[in-house]
Design an enzyme around this catalytic site. Sequence first.
Site, PDB file in Angstrom:
ATOM      1  N   SER A   1      18.614  -0.735  -3.614  1.00  0.00           N
ATOM      2  CA  SER A   1      18.306   0.675  -4.223  1.00  0.00           C
ATOM      3  C   SER A   1      16.813   0.578  -4.563  1.00  0.00           C
ATOM      4  CB  SER A   1      19.192   1.261  -5.067  1.00  0.00           C
ATOM      5  OG  SER A   1      18.844   2.306  -5.600  1.00  0.00           O
TER       6      SER A   1
ATOM      7  N   TYR B   1      23.269   0.441 -13.236  1.00  0.00           N
ATOM      8  CA  TYR B   1      23.512   0.470 -11.655  1.00  0.00           C
ATOM      9  C   TYR B   1      21.972   0.022 -11.390  1.00  0.00           C
ATOM     10  CZ  TYR B   1      23.153   2.423  -7.123  1.00  0.00           C
ATOM     11  OH  TYR B   1      22.970   2.537  -5.599  1.00  0.00           O
TER      12      TYR B   1
END
Length: 252
Positions: A140, A153
């Site tokens: 990401s 995350y």
Amino acid sequence: MTHSKVVIVTGATSGIGEAVVEAFAATEASLVLVGRDRERGRRASESAQKLNCQAELMLGDVADSAFADQVVSSTLKRFGKIDVLVNSAGIILRRSAVDTTDDDWSQIFDANVKGVFYFSRAAVKSMRTTGGGSIVNIASNVGLVGCPGLAAYCASKGAVVLLTKAMALDHAKEQININAVCPGAVDTPMLVAGHSKPVTADEVLQRNIDSTPRGRVATPKEIACLTLFLASEGARHITGVAIPIDGGVTAG
């Protein structure tokens, strides 16, 4: 033994993983779909088979090292080799560090990091004996620059990025390319998942459009296209990179 590419895709039953399966199916690759949703997996397998692909579904938990070994062993038994592994399985948690529980932290790292490590380790053991291969990890852009409200995350995706680089260096001379794709906002169910306040899908989508220099969010197909390229012969000299695909968010 098949002469088409043999591809394992984790997280294959939804979002980016499902789009990756479709992209490789269009090349008539032989596919092993790894996921947890039997019905979605069945539909994805059937769609791939309609494109003249051999496709096998394996259901299990990517954070289980024995399951990763089983998937690799089964793939080798069925197809004789592994050319490509795409680690796409993952979950999101929208909380700051102080609001993240021990269980939250463990769940994020189980899904987002352990799965990548276990499947990559198992695949490399095979690839190094068959002349090489390609691993593409779906990370990401927040594993590159961070983001408020996504502590666990961000940490998990940052771990994926550096695991990618470390393994790429370890196995470069064995002709195993290992790279990471780092999407920003993508139009998948994960984009609207886990928000602490009730929001509509349209509100979340518009918020992400407004914060993206390109003025839109990515489609799963766009992420799949980059993944397909990194696993192609045209990318044989690319290894150890983490490529943002976020409409310019990380450029600022």
